[in-house]
Write an enzyme that holds these catalytic residues in place. Structure first.
Site, PDB file in Angstrom:
ATOM      1  N   GLU A 147       0.687  -1.345   0.026  1.00 14.31           N
ATOM      2  CA  GLU A 147       0.089   0.054   0.137  1.00 14.31           C
ATOM      3  C   GLU A 147       0.838   1.247   0.077  1.00 14.31           C
ATOM      4  O   GLU A 147       0.259   2.149  -0.627  1.00 14.31           O
ATOM      5  CB  GLU A 147      -0.839   0.070   1.182  1.00 14.31           C
ATOM      6  CG  GLU A 147      -2.185  -1.238   1.407  1.00 14.31           C
ATOM      7  CD  GLU A 147      -2.933  -0.910   0.137  1.00 14.31           C
ATOM      8  OE1 GLU A 147      -3.432   0.091  -0.072  1.00 14.31           O
ATOM      9  OE2 GLU A 147      -3.092  -1.833  -0.708  1.00 14.31           O
ATOM     10  N   SER A 428     -21.396 -28.451 -25.638  1.00  9.20           N
ATOM     11  CA  SER A 428     -21.824 -27.958 -26.878  1.00  9.20           C
ATOM     12  C   SER A 428     -23.008 -26.959 -26.897  1.00  9.20           C
ATOM     13  O   SER A 428     -23.533 -26.534 -27.639  1.00  9.20           O
ATOM     14  CB  SER A 428     -22.670 -29.188 -27.409  1.00  9.20           C
ATOM     15  OG  SER A 428     -21.874 -29.937 -27.870  1.00  9.20           O
TER      16      SER A 428
END
Length: 831
Positions: A147, A428
């Site tokens: 940070e 499919s």
């Protein structure tokens, strides 16, 4: 005072007159009174030649008069600096450090069904403050590396970083934070997460004042105790317990680095709750460790031996049991991903969130899954039943509203939402996108024939794809060769060879674009262009597939899905993103695709959907090695996708579904289609069946031309063939639950449709049902239609000829089942 004027008669002396020329005037005349002096016209100065080395000043004319001079600019800058300086001084003096904000006692968020009744309430704050001395130094350094690496040497605010972040946000380079840890602590503890100028101004001045009055250690301790880490954990101690079940003092460097990673995006980087985010989370974790090495906080040797620490399972609150937790998490993810609120702001609570979930339909979905699948599981008797998972989503195609969702058996037991995960191949169910793209782009076959539902393709097993740069010869399910068949029949039977060729004919890039236009996210895992994409190798979520099929259902018009009706807090209403419908593909392309999917339900592998009692269009799919089974289908006004998935409950690895629920194989036309039918029937209860209103591609409605003589399959070298796993014997079943129905011996038993679901039933799927005579009088006689049709007689010489084996096309996609009591070898590709 004496008069200094010359006496009368005295001639003034001219200093330039020589002395000898000066003479006194004789007989001086009396002095005359002076006449009033007339003003003389002053001559106008004439421009002369400029002084050497000096340019003449030009008069500013025209537009140049509007341009400020450098003196004016300098004055304005000085005035602005004076004003800014005064504002800074005034702000510093006027803004005091406030008491802790309400986040210390954060409220709950309330989640509601669309009718206003409550789904759940999330939220008691989980926070335990600890002194900095109890937090390992390596964990502190990991947070700094993530940070604010220069925290101990920098000022409380970094104006340059703030301006850079504002510029990047304004220019579309992404929303970035320019805040130091001091500013983030001020936001967490004293202010809030709302993105307003007023809050940013306060944050700026409080951070400056706090930086002057408090030590760096004090600020870092406060930051670690107030930051949100996800899983409802505030502070490093609560995070250590939530993710690793240990006290913060026992965290390793690797674990600390992962918790530091979460600070950037707490929800998204939870690799347990969101497996699809693992690559991004790992990249961020590596960034943290590399930063520690760069700052000298971690040695190269230790860095090289550090392995990613897998966090523990999510322990959901009791109030989120059943489907409630899945719904709440999906809604929260939608809010954060669409930047309506960030997860930290949302975690503050106090929001009243009305969803689009229809309570009646949600209940119907759960009951359908329970009745058709989970109620039949017996994990004590069948080990494979432990692997079974299910997920589903349902969308109103006209509005894009998600009206129901099934995430799993129980959020407190199976925490990953099966409706939103991205780690199973769609199989499919992708094939309709290939055909839709063919119509959309006016594509033609390799020999120039326009692609329509009646176009003839060769459907032989392992037929090499022609025209592609990649050599590809896919297997059909069950390794069945179909010869020359229409696209419509190939869709009914889900023939891999046909669609692998079609995707090359259309162009893999065009097919991918069509799928994205329909609603498949571009960053979907394994969304790779190539012939294999036609077989559904990408890993879209159930929800993503529902979105894409909703676009087909709404005649090619895409309305982005939503979970939200309204969000309020106090008296304020939070703005929601615009969801303007767009025509993703032409109506002709969408409707022609729908017409073929209607045939799949009426005649193909999806006939179980007919039980819904409404006209439907759909597609089945069975994933590689039977790890998943899909049914994606829709009526004109409701779109639903259901998937079954295999996963080890202990390791989380994907597993095959062989033997689950007592079935040799699980296909999309089985349990998923039955769940779909049961849900849709209840969801549309009280409404009249509505037929599809379709505008078809030119030539799509014409009868198919007579097929040309079948070409013999081309020989291919052995090294081009995909290896096939060995046969795995299973008890003779002859098909699915419906395998013994009368349809197996009907006229259709031996026709082209003989390989469809009906043809794959006990009688129709046996050798007798597959012979040429299977559809004739003999096929419908007592032996063909009665119980004997499924007995040994069905496999006698008369039923065992080569033609008879064509009846085994009913095994395609595992929807019809094997006819000879042996499971077909699992395809290396997909149905």
């Amino acid at each position: 005072m004496s008069d200094q004027s010359p006496p009368p008669g005295w001639t003034p002396r001219d200093p330039d007159t020589p002395p000898e020329a000066r003479q006194p005037r004789a007989n001086p005349q009396p002095r005359q009174q002076p006449q009033p002096r007339q003003p003389e016209a002053r001559p106008q100065p004439q421009p002369g030649p400029p002084a050497p080395g000096k340019k003449p000043r030009r008069k500013r004319t025209g537009w140049r008069r509007l341009v400020p001079t450098w003196r004016m600019v300098l004055g304005a800058v000085l005035l602005l600096a004076l004003l800014i300086g005064g504002a800074l001084v005034a702000g510093y003096l006027l803004v005091d450090i406030p008491p802790a904000n309400a986040a210390a006692t954060a409220q709950s968020n309330v989640y509601l069904y669309s009718d206003g009744s409550q789904i759940a309430r999330d939220g008691e704050v989980n926070r335990v403050n600890v002194p900095l001395s109890q937090i390992p130094r390596s964990v502190q350094e990991a947070v700094l590396a993530a940070e604010d690496r220069d925290f101990y040497s920098e000022r409380a605010v970094d104006p340059k970083a703030m301006l850079r972040a504002a510029w990047n946000t304004a220019t579309g380079k992404g929303t970035q934070s320019g805040s130091t840890i001091t500013q983030q602590y001020v936001k967490n503890y004293y202010l809030g997460q709302e993105q307003t100028i007023k809050r940013k101004v306060k944050e700026f001045f409080i951070a400056i004042k706090l930086g002057r009055e408090k030590s760096k250690d004090y600020i870092l301790e406060g930051y670690l105790n107030t930051s949100y880490f996800g899983r409802n954990a505030y502070g490093i101690q609560a995070a250590a317990q939530a993710y690793y079940g240990k006290d913060v003092s026992n965290l390793t460097t690797a674990e600390g680095a992962y918790l530091a990673t979460l600070l950037n995006s707490p929800s998204a980087f939870d690799v347990v709750a969101h497996p699809q985010s693992r690559p991004r989370a790992l990249a961020r974790w590596n960034y943290v460790l590399d930063g520690m090495v760069k700052k000298g906080w971690l040695s190269e040797t230790e860095r090289a031996t550090t392995r990613f620490p897998e966090p523990g399972k999510v322990r959901a609150a009791a109030g989120l049991s059943g489907q409630r937790g899945y719904l709440v998490e999906a809604i929260k993810d939608y809010i954060v991903e669409n930047k309506i609120l960030d997860d930290k702001t949302l975690a503050e609570g106090g929001y009243r969130i009305t969803s689009t979930i229809d309570k009646r339909r949600q209940t119907a979905f759960v009951e359908a899954v329970d009745d058709q699948m989970t109620g039949k599981l017996d994990p004590d008797t069948r080990k494979a039943d432990r692997l079974v998972r299910a997920g589903g989503a349902s969308i109103d195609p006209a509005t894009g509203k998600v009206v129901a969702m099934y995430g799993g058996i129980d959020y407190t037991k199976q925490y990953v939402n099966n409706a939103t995960r991205h780690d199973y191949q769609v199989a499919s169910t992708f094939k309709p996108f290939v055909f839709a793209s063919a119509v959309e782009n006016g594509s033609r076959t390799q020999d120039g024939r326009r692609i329509t539902p009646n176009t003839i393709y060769n459907g032989d097993n392992r037929r090499p794809v022609v025209g592609g740069r990649i050599r590809f010869n896919p297997e059909n399910e069950g390794q069945v060769s179909y010869g020359n068949i229409t696209v419509n029949t190939a869709t009914d039977l889900s023939v891999n060879a046909v669609y692998a060729q079609m995707v090359v004919d259309v162009g893999t890039g065009k097919v991918k674009k069509t799928a994205i236009d329909l609603g498949i996210p571009e960053d979907t895992p394994n969304f790779v262009t190539g012939p294999a994409m036609a077989l559904g190798t990408m890993q879209a979520s159930v929800l993503d597939m529902t979105q894409a099929y909703a676009t087909l259902a709404d005649h090619g018009r895409r309305t982005p899905y939503t979970f939200l009706e309204k969000i309020t807090k106090g008296g304020d209403t939070i703005g929601l993103p615009e969801r303007t419908p767009t025509q993703a593909i032409s109506r002709e392309a969408a409707d022609t695709t729908t017409s073929m999917l209607v045939s799949v339900v009426d005649n193909g592998t999806g006939t179980a959907a007919l039980a819904a009692g409404h006209p439907a269009a759909g597609k089945t799919g069975t994933g590689e090695l039977d790890r998943s089974a899909w049914f994606a289908a829709y009526t004109p006004n409701l779109v639903t996708v259901v998937a079954m998935m295999g996963q080890d409950p202990d390791t989380g690895t994907l597993q095959s579904l062989y033997g689950a629920l007592g079935e040799p194989r699980i296909g999309g036309g089985g349990y998923p289609a039955r769940i779909w039918a049961a849900y849709t029937k209840t969801a549309l209860e009280g409404t009249d069946p509505v037929d599809f209103d379709l505008e078809l591609q030119q030539g799509a409605a014409q009868p198919p031309p007579p097929p040309p003589e079948s070409n013999p399959p081309q020989e291919t070298p052995d090294d081009e063939l995909t290896p096939t796993p060995p046969l795995r014997p299973t008890p003779p079943t002859g098909g699915r639950d419906n395998g013994g129905q009368n349809n197996g011996g009907q006229d259709n038993g031996g026709q082209d449709n003989g390989g469809r679901t009906q043809g794959g039933q006990n009688q129709g799927g046996q050798n007798n049902g597959g012979q040429n005579n299977g559809g004739q009088t003999q096929g419908g006689q007592n032996n063909g239609g009665q119980d004997n049709g499924g007995q040994t007689q069905g496999g006698q010489d008369n039923g065992g000829t080569t033609q008879g084996t064509q009846g085994t096309t009913g095994t395609q996609g595992a929807d019809g089942g094997p006819a000879d009591g042996l499971r077909p070898p699992p395809s290396a590709f997909l149905e």
